[in-house]
Motif scaffolding. Structure first.
Motif, PDB file in Angstrom:
ATOM      1  N   ASP A  42       0.793  -1.235   0.000  1.00 22.50           N
ATOM      2  CA  ASP A  42       0.000   0.000   0.000  1.00 22.50           C
ATOM      3  C   ASP A  42       0.825   1.286   0.000  1.00 22.50           C
ATOM      4  O   ASP A  42       0.557   2.179  -0.799  1.00 22.50           O
ATOM      5  N   ILE A  46       0.541   4.099  -2.945  1.00 24.17           N
ATOM      6  CA  ILE A  46       0.076   5.459  -2.628  1.00 24.17           C
ATOM      7  C   ILE A  46       1.063   6.493  -3.166  1.00 24.17           C
ATOM      8  O   ILE A  46       0.655   7.501  -3.749  1.00 24.17           O
ATOM      9  N   GLN A  50       0.420   9.369  -5.963  1.00 23.58           N
ATOM     10  CA  GLN A  50       0.756  10.781  -5.741  1.00 23.58           C
ATOM     11  C   GLN A  50       1.617  11.333  -6.874  1.00 23.58           C
ATOM     12  O   GLN A  50       1.469  12.498  -7.253  1.00 23.58           O
ATOM     13  N   THR A  66     -10.066  15.972  -3.573  1.00 27.34           N
ATOM     14  CA  THR A  66      -9.674  15.227  -2.380  1.00 27.34           C
ATOM     15  C   THR A  66     -10.880  14.866  -1.526  1.00 27.34           C
ATOM     16  O   THR A  66     -10.945  13.788  -0.944  1.00 27.34           O
ATOM     17  N   LYS A 109      -7.956  -0.579   2.184  1.00 30.23           N
ATOM     18  CA  LYS A 109      -7.617   0.510   3.099  1.00 30.23           C
ATOM     19  C   LYS A 109      -8.051   1.834   2.502  1.00 30.23           C
ATOM     20  O   LYS A 109      -7.818   2.125   1.327  1.00 30.23           O
ATOM     21  N   GLU A 111      -7.046   4.958   2.778  1.00 34.14           N
ATOM     22  CA  GLU A 111      -6.039   5.854   2.211  1.00 34.14           C
ATOM     23  C   GLU A 111      -5.625   5.409   0.810  1.00 34.14           C
ATOM     24  O   GLU A 111      -5.496   6.216  -0.102  1.00 34.14           O
ATOM     25  N   SER A 112      -5.460   4.111   0.628  1.00 32.60           N
ATOM     26  CA  SER A 112      -5.077   3.575  -0.672  1.00 32.60           C
ATOM     27  C   SER A 112      -6.204   3.749  -1.692  1.00 32.60           C
ATOM     28  O   SER A 112      -5.972   4.169  -2.828  1.00 32.60           O
ATOM     29  N   SER A 115      -6.556   7.457  -2.641  1.00 28.39           N
ATOM     30  CA  SER A 115      -5.466   7.886  -3.508  1.00 28.39           C
ATOM     31  C   SER A 115      -5.699   7.425  -4.946  1.00 28.39           C
ATOM     32  O   SER A 115      -5.513   8.190  -5.898  1.00 28.39           O
TER      33      SER A 115
END
Length: 147
Positions: A42, A46, A50, A66, A109, A111-112, A115
């Motif tokens: 992960d 990520i 980015q 976002t 997850k 956050e992943s 992103s």
């Protein structure tokens, strides 16, 4: 070591001003990025997302995208992509979109997923026009739409 190199690329990517996507993503750079976008790790994925975001976001829409919402994004800036960018999508779009789909599948997850979603949203916003809409619709609807 790989994450340090990716973070260095991210730092350079945030300073780079993308004019044409075929110049920002030559095959020698795009293919390894797409490979790393499919890694099960992960944090690495990520950072790769980015990097994509930094290079895709020509109109500073990342901050707007976002926050995931069903409401209209009124503060978003768009312009019609250039002919070279449209050709870039026709040539590389399916591979990029498949890497994004693979990224969604690899992790649960937040956050992943966020992103990867942000990268997909920037890709659509920056390159949406009547010549690319079919590819984006196929991406959005997923593989189940055609079976």
């Amino acid at each position: 070591m790989q994450n340090i190199l990716l973070k260095s690329l991210l730092k350079v990517g945030t300073q780079y001003r993308t004019v044409a996507f075929d110049k920002a993503f030559p095959a020698s750079f795009l293919q390894p990025l797409l490979k790393m976008a499919r890694t099960p790790h992960d944090p690495t994925r990520i950072i790769v997302m980015q990097i994509f975001q930094a290079l895709l976001d020509r109109h500073q829409n990342q901050g707007v995208l976002t926050n995931i919402t069903t409401q209209p994004y009124s503060a978003m800036s768009q312009e019609t992509p250039s002919r070279s960018d449209i050709l870039f999508v026709h040539k590389n779009g399916p591979n990029i979109m498949q890497a994004l789909i693979d990224g969604f599948v690899l992790s649960d997850k937040i956050e992943s997923l966020a992103s990867t979603y942000n990268t997909a949203a920037l890709l659509v916003v920056e390159l949406a026009c009547h010549e690319t809409i079919q590819e984006f619709l196929l991406f959005i609807l997923g593989p189940t739409c055609c079976t």
